[in-house]
Scaffold this motif. Structure first.
Motif, PDB file in Angstrom:
ATOM      1  N   ILE A   1       0.853  -1.175   0.000  1.00 35.25           N
ATOM      2  CA  ILE A   1       0.000   0.000   0.000  1.00 35.25           C
ATOM      3  C   ILE A   1       0.893   1.229   0.000  1.00 35.25           C
ATOM      4  CG2 ILE A   1      -1.883   1.216   1.179  1.00 35.25           C
ATOM      5  CD1 ILE A   1      -2.507  -1.759   0.445  1.00 35.25           C
ATOM      6  N   LEU A   2       0.628   2.162  -0.902  1.00 32.84           N
ATOM      7  CA  LEU A   2       1.336   3.441  -0.923  1.00 32.84           C
ATOM      8  C   LEU A   2       0.418   4.478  -0.298  1.00 32.84           C
ATOM      9  CD1 LEU A   2       3.592   5.394  -1.689  1.00 32.84           C
ATOM     10  CD2 LEU A   2       2.651   5.448  -4.023  1.00 32.84           C
ATOM     11  N   LEU A   3       0.818   5.006   0.863  1.00 32.91           N
ATOM     12  CA  LEU A   3       0.069   6.047   1.563  1.00 32.91           C
ATOM     13  C   LEU A   3       0.650   7.398   1.199  1.00 32.91           C
ATOM     14  CD1 LEU A   3      -0.162   4.663   5.221  1.00 32.91           C
ATOM     15  CD2 LEU A   3      -1.964   4.715   3.497  1.00 32.91           C
ATOM     16  N   VAL A   4      -0.229   8.326   0.797  1.00 35.38           N
ATOM     17  CA  VAL A   4       0.209   9.658   0.399  1.00 35.38           C
ATOM     18  C   VAL A   4      -0.582  10.660   1.236  1.00 35.38           C
ATOM     19  CG1 VAL A   4       0.656  11.197  -1.535  1.00 35.38           C
ATOM     20  CG2 VAL A   4       0.453   8.732  -1.938  1.00 35.38           C
ATOM     21  N   GLU A   5       0.108  11.344   2.127  1.00 34.33           N
ATOM     22  CA  GLU A   5      -0.558  12.239   3.082  1.00 34.33           C
ATOM     23  C   GLU A   5       0.456  13.244   3.592  1.00 34.33           C
ATOM     24  OE1 GLU A   5      -2.791  14.266   5.267  1.00 34.33           O
ATOM     25  OE2 GLU A   5      -3.903  12.511   4.580  1.00 34.33           O
ATOM     26  N   ASP A   6       0.090  14.532   3.602  1.00 35.01           N
ATOM     27  CA  ASP A   6       1.016  15.559   4.076  1.00 35.01           C
ATOM     28  C   ASP A   6       0.922  15.805   5.577  1.00 35.01           C
ATOM     29  OD1 ASP A   6      -1.529  16.696   3.561  1.00 35.01           O
ATOM     30  OD2 ASP A   6      -0.658  18.699   3.486  1.00 35.01           O
TER      31      ASP A   6
ATOM     32  N   VAL B   1      -3.458   4.951  -1.337  1.00 36.97           N
ATOM     33  CA  VAL B   1      -4.391   5.702  -0.492  1.00 36.97           C
ATOM     34  C   VAL B   1      -3.816   7.107  -0.406  1.00 36.97           C
ATOM     35  CG1 VAL B   1      -5.438   5.940   1.795  1.00 36.97           C
ATOM     36  CG2 VAL B   1      -5.044   3.650   0.839  1.00 36.97           C
ATOM     37  N   SER B   2      -4.545   8.081  -0.970  1.00 36.29           N
ATOM     38  CA  SER B   2      -3.996   9.428  -1.082  1.00 36.29           C
ATOM     39  C   SER B   2      -4.953  10.493  -0.586  1.00 36.29           C
ATOM     40  CB  SER B   2      -3.652   9.729  -2.545  1.00 36.29           C
ATOM     41  OG  SER B   2      -3.165  11.055  -2.678  1.00 36.29           O
ATOM     42  N   ASP B   3      -4.399  11.467   0.103  1.00 38.82           N
ATOM     43  CA  ASP B   3      -5.125  12.683   0.444  1.00 38.82           C
ATOM     44  C   ASP B   3      -5.351  13.463  -0.848  1.00 38.82           C
ATOM     45  OD1 ASP B   3      -6.247  14.753   1.960  1.00 38.82           O
ATOM     46  OD2 ASP B   3      -4.304  15.649   2.419  1.00 38.82           O
ATOM     47  N   TRP B   4      -6.382  14.262  -0.867  1.00 37.84           N
ATOM     48  CA  TRP B   4      -6.654  15.090  -2.041  1.00 37.84           C
ATOM     49  C   TRP B   4      -5.829  16.367  -1.985  1.00 37.84           C
ATOM     50  CZ3 TRP B   4     -11.989  17.763  -3.161  1.00 37.84           C
ATOM     51  CH2 TRP B   4     -11.874  18.579  -4.289  1.00 37.84           C
ATOM     52  N   MET B   5      -5.953  17.120  -0.890  1.00 31.64           N
ATOM     53  CA  MET B   5      -5.328  18.442  -0.811  1.00 31.64           C
ATOM     54  C   MET B   5      -3.959  18.345  -0.140  1.00 31.64           C
ATOM     55  SD  MET B   5      -8.753  20.620   0.068  1.00 31.64           S
ATOM     56  CE  MET B   5      -7.844  22.127   0.278  1.00 31.64           C
ATOM     57  N   MET B   6      -2.920  18.539  -0.959  1.00 28.79           N
ATOM     58  CA  MET B   6      -1.536  18.514  -0.487  1.00 28.79           C
ATOM     59  C   MET B   6      -0.757  19.576  -1.240  1.00 28.79           C
ATOM     60  SD  MET B   6      -0.753  14.409  -0.530  1.00 28.79           S
ATOM     61  CE  MET B   6      -1.352  14.191  -2.217  1.00 28.79           C
ATOM     62  N   PRO B   7       0.325  20.077  -0.647  1.00 32.25           N
ATOM     63  CA  PRO B   7       1.168  21.023  -1.388  1.00 32.25           C
ATOM     64  C   PRO B   7       1.859  20.305  -2.540  1.00 32.25           C
ATOM     65  CG  PRO B   7       2.183  20.431   0.700  1.00 32.25           C
ATOM     66  CD  PRO B   7       0.823  19.799   0.687  1.00 32.25           C
ATOM     67  N   GLY B   8       2.282  21.064  -3.521  1.00 26.37           N
ATOM     68  CA  GLY B   8       2.938  20.455  -4.682  1.00 26.37           C
ATOM     69  C   GLY B   8       1.901  19.712  -5.506  1.00 26.37           C
ATOM     70  N   MET B   9       2.187  18.475  -5.838  1.00 25.79           N
ATOM     71  CA  MET B   9       1.246  17.660  -6.604  1.00 25.79           C
ATOM     72  C   MET B   9       0.173  17.109  -5.659  1.00 25.79           C
ATOM     73  SD  MET B   9       1.759  14.122  -8.790  1.00 25.79           S
ATOM     74  CE  MET B   9       2.810  14.761 -10.077  1.00 25.79           C
ATOM     75  N   ASP B  10      -1.070  17.552  -5.856  1.00 30.29           N
ATOM     76  CA  ASP B  10      -2.153  17.085  -4.992  1.00 30.29           C
ATOM     77  C   ASP B  10      -2.662  15.717  -5.438  1.00 30.29           C
ATOM     78  OD1 ASP B  10      -3.867  17.504  -7.168  1.00 30.29           O
ATOM     79  OD2 ASP B  10      -4.831  19.260  -6.295  1.00 30.29           O
ATOM     80  N   GLY B  11      -3.658  15.205  -4.726  1.00 23.61           N
ATOM     81  CA  GLY B  11      -4.182  13.878  -5.011  1.00 23.61           C
ATOM     82  C   GLY B  11      -4.816  13.745  -6.381  1.00 23.61           C
TER      83      GLY B  11
END
Length: 115
Positions: A4-9, A50-60
């Motif tokens: 699982i790749l988790l993407v969250e700021d 699993v990714s957050d939508w709103m993040m700095p740089g490249m968002d979800g």
């Protein structure tokens, strides 16, 4: 074992989800934004993102579009999380509005893995 790749700021949320998913027996990779997530995916293809939508740089949303533009990543299921309404313009496997129950996250990950 599924990866699982988790993407969250939000580091606290990232660590909590990582602990939860590792406890369920998943291999977990993490990234703080979409750019780092793409780099991680290129080094080792995840089974689910699993990714957050709103993040700095490249968002979800941009991450989903970037994944879908690469043939070997186009079929990776993505579960999007956000404190606001579902993201426009992209199709995702599942959407969780923050805060979400951990059981719902686990259920969505399991469903994403089984197709």
């Amino acid at each position: 074992m599924a990866t699982i790749l988790l993407v969250e700021d939000d580091l606290n949320l990232l660590q909590a989800m990582e602990t939860l998913l590792r406890g369920e027996g998943y291999r977990v990779r993490t990234a703080a934004d979409g750019t780092l997530a793409m780099r991680s995916a290129r080094s080792e293809r995840p089974d689910v993102v699993v990714s957050d939508w709103m993040m700095p740089g490249m968002d979800g949303v941009a991450l989903v579009k970037a994944l879908q533009s690469v043939p070997q990543f186009a079929d990776i299921p993505v579960v999007m999380t956000s404190a606001i309404a579902s993201p426009p313009g992209v199709t995702v496997h599942g959407f969780l509005r923050k805060p979400f129950p951990v059981a719902k996250l686990l259920d969505m990950v399991r469903r994403a893995l089984t197709g």
